[in-house]
Motif scaffolding. Structure first.
Motif, short mmCIF file in Angstrom:
data_model
loop_
_atom_site.label_atom_id
_atom_site.label_comp_id
_atom_site.label_asym_id
_atom_site.label_seq_id
_atom_site.Cartn_x
_atom_site.Cartn_y
_atom_site.Cartn_z
N ALA A 320 4.83 0.11 5.19
CA ALA A 320 6.23 0.84 6.19
C ALA A 320 7.81 0.65 6.24
CB ALA A 320 6.12 0.18 7.65
N ARG A 321 7.80 -0.71 5.17
CA ARG A 321 9.12 -0.99 5.05
C ARG A 321 9.63 0.25 3.67
NH1 ARG A 321 10.22 -5.99 1.86
NH2 ARG A 321 8.19 -5.22 0.57
N GLN A 322 8.01 0.08 2.68
CA GLN A 322 9.52 1.01 1.50
C GLN A 322 8.82 3.08 1.98
OE1 GLN A 322 6.62 -2.06 -1.48
NE2 GLN A 322 6.29 0.24 -1.95
N THR A 323 7.78 3.15 2.53
CA THR A 323 7.69 4.14 3.36
C THR A 323 8.97 4.66 3.61
OG1 THR A 323 5.87 4.33 3.59
CG2 THR A 323 6.24 6.39 5.09
N ALA A 324 9.58 4.26 4.85
CA ALA A 324 10.94 3.91 5.33
C ALA A 324 12.09 4.50 4.15
CB ALA A 324 11.19 3.11 6.40
N TYR A 325 12.46 3.78 3.73
CA TYR A 325 13.41 3.56 2.55
C TYR A 325 13.28 4.75 1.85
CZ TYR A 325 16.20 2.37 -0.95
OH TYR A 325 17.36 2.75 -2.06
N ALA A 326 12.06 4.92 1.59
CA ALA A 326 11.73 6.05 1.12
C ALA A 326 12.22 7.85 1.46
CB ALA A 326 10.55 6.60 -0.04
N GLU A 327 11.30 7.82 2.62
CA GLU A 327 11.99 8.75 3.36
C GLU A 327 13.16 9.09 3.91
OE1 GLU A 327 7.40 8.90 5.94
OE2 GLU A 327 10.03 7.67 6.86
#
Length: 387
Positions: A320-327
């Motif tokens: 969740a952390r990585q996906t939010a940052y990536a988006e």
């Protein structure tokens, strides 16, 4: 094989001349010396637990049947116990005052402390005995068959019966005696007991390179067990010298195999001791038994340790952390894809297509917690390995 029923043997007759030898592997006699109670192919006495031995005597006093007993006829008036050794030995030990039973008010009574009428009841009890006559092969096969019930023989006890002879006699004298002062040292590395032939089996397993049956067959009539003792001691001495500290999880490892694989290499015991201690204290090492081969092999095969991996809640948090940052930054949620120039530099991977990974590898001191964790696409995780 011929079988004859006898119901005239009394406990008093059977126990005539009975002397219990505390050193296992030695013969025990009865019937005035005409009955060998513990032939060499019999396992050691295992009823001395204040339960089964007491139960035999209480059964006699209560008038309960003791079950069938089998003797092998070895001469005109001589026999050896084929089945019933544990019961007969328990009776003999009791009438020679080796243990006590509890009467009313929980008061213990050995045989000489019993009232005379109860003593006589025990001594006059008749046993139901089948006398067997046959070839050695028939006797050994029958011995195996009748020991399927009750407290079953373990695999090595059966092998001792099948290959009985000078080799088994000598091996039991050295490795089946629980009073041997070396048993405690051996027990640090071998799982089981001398009494149930576990140490004996291990010694043969090591020297035979796991070909126990073949080795026992080839050496059945050889009473010189020097090669077995020498090899066994070599393994034990090697283990204790390489690993100066003893841990519980060393017990039962395949030390014979490890000796064959690593004994020609040189080790610094102090260095080994520090490595083992560090790994024993490492929370992330799940398989403590794998530590020893891991160290012997130069601390390379990490799979031997079964390192703890990130649990599902940690994976979900990292994803969740990585996906939010990536988006929010229009890059891939796989950090290695994001810095590449390939087609996946902006791809948002599903969690099922990603694996948890240590940023700093465990083997290089990295911990298994979220601060040192990341989710990588499966391709990059496989390629990253231990780097």
């Amino acid at each position: 094989m011929n079988v004859t029923l006898r119901t005239d043997f009394t406990v008093e007759q059977i126990c005539n001349g009975f002397i219990y030898n505390e050193f296992e592997g030695k013969g025990i006699n009865g019937l005035g010396g005409n009955l060998v109670i513990q032939p060499e192919y019999q396992r050691n006495y295992i009823y001395a637990d204040n339960k089964r031995d007491v139960g035999v005597i209480e059964s006699i006093l209560s008038g309960y049947p003791l079950g069938l007993i089998y003797f092998n006829k070895t001469g005109e008036n001589s026999y050896e116990v084929l089945d019933g050794q544990q019961r007969i030995t328990s009776i003999g030990r009791y009438v020679t005052n080796k243990f006590a039973i509890k009467g009313k008010n929980n008061i213990p009574y050995n045989f000489k402390g019993l009232p005379k009428d109860k003593q006589r009841k025990i001594l006059d009890t008749r046993l139901t005995v089948y006398i067997c006559e046959g070839s050695e092969t028939e006797i050994k096969e029958w011995f195996e068959t009748i020991n399927i019930v009750g407290v079953p023989l373990n695999e090595q006890e059966l092998l001792n019966a099948i290959y009985s002879g000078p080799f088994v006699t000598a091996m039991r004298s050295s490795f089946s005696n629980s009073n041997n002062p070396n048993v405690q040292k051996w027990g640090a590395y071998i799982k089981g007991s001398a009494n149930r032939q576990d140490i004996l089996r291990t010694a043969i397993k090591w020297v035979s390179k796991n070909k126990i049956n073949e080795y026992m067959n080839d050496n059945r009539n050889n009473g010189d067990i020097t090669p077995v003792i020498s090899y066994f001691n070599s393994v034990i001495d090697w283990v204790s010298s390489v690993f100066p500290d003893v841990y519980d999880d060393m017990q039962g490892l395949e030390w014979g195999d490890l000796y064959e694989k690593y004994h020609s290499q040189s080790y610094n015991p102090s260095t080994v001791a520090n490595q083992v201690k560090e790994l024993q204290q490492d929370y992330f090492v799940k398989n403590k038994k794998g530590i020893y081969e891991y160290v012997l092999g130069g601390c390379i095969e990490k799979k031997l340790l079964n390192i703890r991996i990130f649990d599902e809640p940690a994976k979900k948090t990292m994803y969740a952390r990585q996906t939010a940052y990536a988006e929010s930054n229009n890059i891939s949620n796989c950090p290695l894809c994001a810095i590449s120039e390939g087609n996946n530099s902006k791809k948002i991977w599903k969690s099922s297509d990603m694996d948890a990974d240590h940023v700093t590898a465990w083997s290089k001191g990295g911990s298994t917690d979220i601060s040192n964790g990341q989710m990588l696409c499966k391709s990059h995780n496989r390629a990253k390995g231990n780097s």
